[in-house]
Design a protein around this motif. Structure first.
Motif, PDB file in Angstrom:
ATOM      1  N   ASP A 170      -0.286  -5.813   2.412  1.00  0.00           N
ATOM      2  CA  ASP A 170       0.388  -5.106   3.571  1.00  0.00           C
ATOM      3  C   ASP A 170       2.028  -5.553   3.570  1.00  0.00           C
ATOM      4  O   ASP A 170       2.817  -4.627   3.951  1.00  0.00           O
ATOM      5  CB  ASP A 170       0.033  -5.553   5.027  1.00  0.00           C
ATOM      6  CG  ASP A 170      -1.448  -5.140   5.019  1.00  0.00           C
ATOM      7  OD1 ASP A 170      -1.928  -3.975   4.437  1.00  0.00           O
ATOM      8  OD2 ASP A 170      -2.392  -5.795   5.834  1.00  0.00           O
TER       9      ASP A 170
ATOM     10  N   ARG B 126       0.718  -1.155  -0.058  1.00  0.00           N
ATOM     11  CA  ARG B 126      -0.066  -0.218  -0.065  1.00  0.00           C
ATOM     12  C   ARG B 126       0.835   1.198  -0.058  1.00  0.00           C
ATOM     13  O   ARG B 126       0.775   2.239  -0.674  1.00  0.00           O
ATOM     14  CB  ARG B 126      -0.843  -0.189   1.226  1.00  0.00           C
ATOM     15  CG  ARG B 126      -1.658   1.293   1.461  1.00  0.00           C
ATOM     16  CD  ARG B 126      -2.445   1.779   0.310  1.00  0.00           C
ATOM     17  NE  ARG B 126      -3.773   0.846   0.162  1.00  0.00           N
ATOM     18  CZ  ARG B 126      -4.558   0.963  -0.791  1.00  0.00           C
ATOM     19  NH1 ARG B 126      -4.481   1.938  -1.804  1.00  0.00           N
ATOM     20  NH2 ARG B 126      -5.686   0.116  -0.984  1.00  0.00           N
TER      21      ARG B 126
ATOM     22  N   ILE C 136      -2.605  -5.303  -3.877  1.00  0.00           N
ATOM     23  CA  ILE C 136      -2.054  -4.258  -2.903  1.00  0.00           C
ATOM     24  C   ILE C 136      -2.113  -4.863  -1.719  1.00  0.00           C
ATOM     25  O   ILE C 136      -3.120  -5.345  -1.198  1.00  0.00           O
ATOM     26  CB  ILE C 136      -2.715  -3.019  -2.978  1.00  0.00           C
ATOM     27  CG1 ILE C 136      -2.939  -2.458  -4.341  1.00  0.00           C
ATOM     28  CG2 ILE C 136      -2.032  -2.227  -2.011  1.00  0.00           C
ATOM     29  CD1 ILE C 136      -3.721  -1.252  -4.327  1.00  0.00           C
TER      30      ILE C 136
ATOM     31  N   TYR D  84       2.397   1.569  -3.428  1.00  0.00           N
ATOM     32  CA  TYR D  84       1.175   2.194  -4.473  1.00  0.00           C
ATOM     33  C   TYR D  84       0.711   3.324  -4.150  1.00  0.00           C
ATOM     34  O   TYR D  84       0.525   4.331  -5.087  1.00  0.00           O
ATOM     35  CB  TYR D  84       0.043   1.184  -3.976  1.00  0.00           C
ATOM     36  CG  TYR D  84      -1.231   1.364  -5.048  1.00  0.00           C
ATOM     37  CD1 TYR D  84      -1.235   0.842  -6.253  1.00  0.00           C
ATOM     38  CD2 TYR D  84      -2.170   2.251  -4.591  1.00  0.00           C
ATOM     39  CE1 TYR D  84      -2.308   1.253  -7.147  1.00  0.00           C
ATOM     40  CE2 TYR D  84      -3.400   2.332  -5.378  1.00  0.00           C
ATOM     41  CZ  TYR D  84      -3.576   1.830  -6.648  1.00  0.00           C
ATOM     42  OH  TYR D  84      -4.398   2.260  -7.663  1.00  0.00           O
ATOM     43  N   ASP D  85       0.724   3.940  -2.740  1.00  0.00           N
ATOM     44  CA  ASP D  85       0.260   5.268  -2.729  1.00  0.00           C
ATOM     45  C   ASP D  85       1.224   6.100  -3.082  1.00  0.00           C
ATOM     46  O   ASP D  85       0.843   7.635  -3.298  1.00  0.00           O
ATOM     47  CB  ASP D  85      -0.086   5.721  -1.361  1.00  0.00           C
ATOM     48  CG  ASP D  85      -1.513   4.699  -0.961  1.00  0.00           C
ATOM     49  OD1 ASP D  85      -2.009   4.525  -1.803  1.00  0.00           O
ATOM     50  OD2 ASP D  85      -1.510   4.461   0.355  1.00  0.00           O
TER      51      ASP D  85
END
Length: 298
Positions: free
Chosen positions: A279, A259, A277, A262-263
């Motif tokens: 952890d 994540r 996506i 991705y962010d």
């Protein structure tokens, strides 16, 4: 192979080829787009010299080495593609320059022009032909999709980037241009043409000698092979696989991103990721490979 026999094989294979529709040049395309789409629909392979700096390519080489050492230290971390050849699939976060690669203007242009605006990154990995690797059988990377067979359209691309300056004795990549349209009649697993057709591919064959920083794009259907590595050096090559919507190759790969990663990506890149996506990343166990069966264990 006698000349008459080679000519007979050539005519037989030409008669068993897809008839692609008119080359699908996007409306309003500039000269660079026209050249890219035309090259992939005719020869089946194109390239951009010096797309990246040598320093960028050296960092890629270092990341490949780290990933390779990790992969061969555990069961299923690497898959054999012939004697002294390995393939390893990795996650984008294992390559520091992944964003620069997928967001490079030439890479984006080729993907969008050939696969459409909703193309998807589905694979990241690398091949390592080591010292003593032998000629692979001629092959394509997966069976011809129905959209190509019936509609004459390319639905996937493979981008390759070398981690070394390729020399003659290092087992260069060899490709048979125009063969992305060959129907798989008589092919084992629809990927490996019969030896009776080798004369055609040898007559068409081109060896490639890319340098660090160069990038190529090809149809994964274009018949190709790695050649014998006579040197004591390995020739690592990065592979970036890209699909048109619905091509379905993502289901054969286990690429994932966290994540946080991705962010951190620009939206224009996130829009082309369809992978999970998560952890925490899990090391990839390579899937069972028909290529390994056909080419021999590494």
């Amino acid at each position: 192979m006698p000349k008459q026999s080679m000519e007979k094989d050539l005519m037989t294979n030409l008669a068993n080829s897809v008839e692609p529709l008119d080359i699908p040049i996007p409306d309003g395309a500039g000269a660079e787009v026209v050249a890219a789409v035309t090259g992939l629909y005719t020869d089946g392979i194109i390239a951009r010299k010096g797309a990246f700096s040598r320093e960028w390519a050296q960092r890629m080489a270092e990341d490949i080495d780290v990933a390779f050492q990790e992969a061969i230290s555990r069961p299923g971390g690497a898959v054999g593609r012939g004697p002294n050849r390995h393939y390893v699939e990795i996650h984008p976060e294992q390559m520091k320059g992944w964003l620069e690669l997928v967001d490079h203007p030439w890479v984006r242009m080729v993907c969008e022009s050939v696969l459409g605006p909703d193309y998807q990154f589905v694979e990241l990995g690398f091949d390592i032909p080591g010292a003593g690797a032998v000629n692979q059988p001629w092959h394509r990377d997966f069976p011809m999709p129905e959209e190509t067979r019936v509609g004459g359209r390319l639905t996937s691309l493979a981008f390759n980037l070398t981690a070394v300056d390729t020399e003659q004795d290092m087992g260069p990549f060899e490709v048979a241009p125009t063969t992305q349209w060959d129907l798989p009649e008589g092919f084992d697993h629809e990927m490996f043409p019969p030896k009776s057709a080798y004369g055609r591919y040898e007559a068409l064959a081109q060896r490639k000698y890319p340098k660090m920083g160069d990038v190529s794009a090809r149809s994964a259907l274009t018949i190709h092979r790695g050649t014998q590595n006579f040197s004591q050096k390995s020739r690592p090559v990065l592979v970036l696989g890209v699909d048109a919507p619905g091509a379905g190759n993502a289901e054969h790969h286990d690429m994932a991103v966290t994540r946080k990663f991705y962010d951190s990506l620009p939206e224009r890149v996130r829009n082309h990721l369809s992978c999970p996506i998560v952890d925490e990343l899990t090391p990839i166990t390579q899937k069972h490979s028909i290529e390994g069966l056909m080419m021999g264990d590494a």
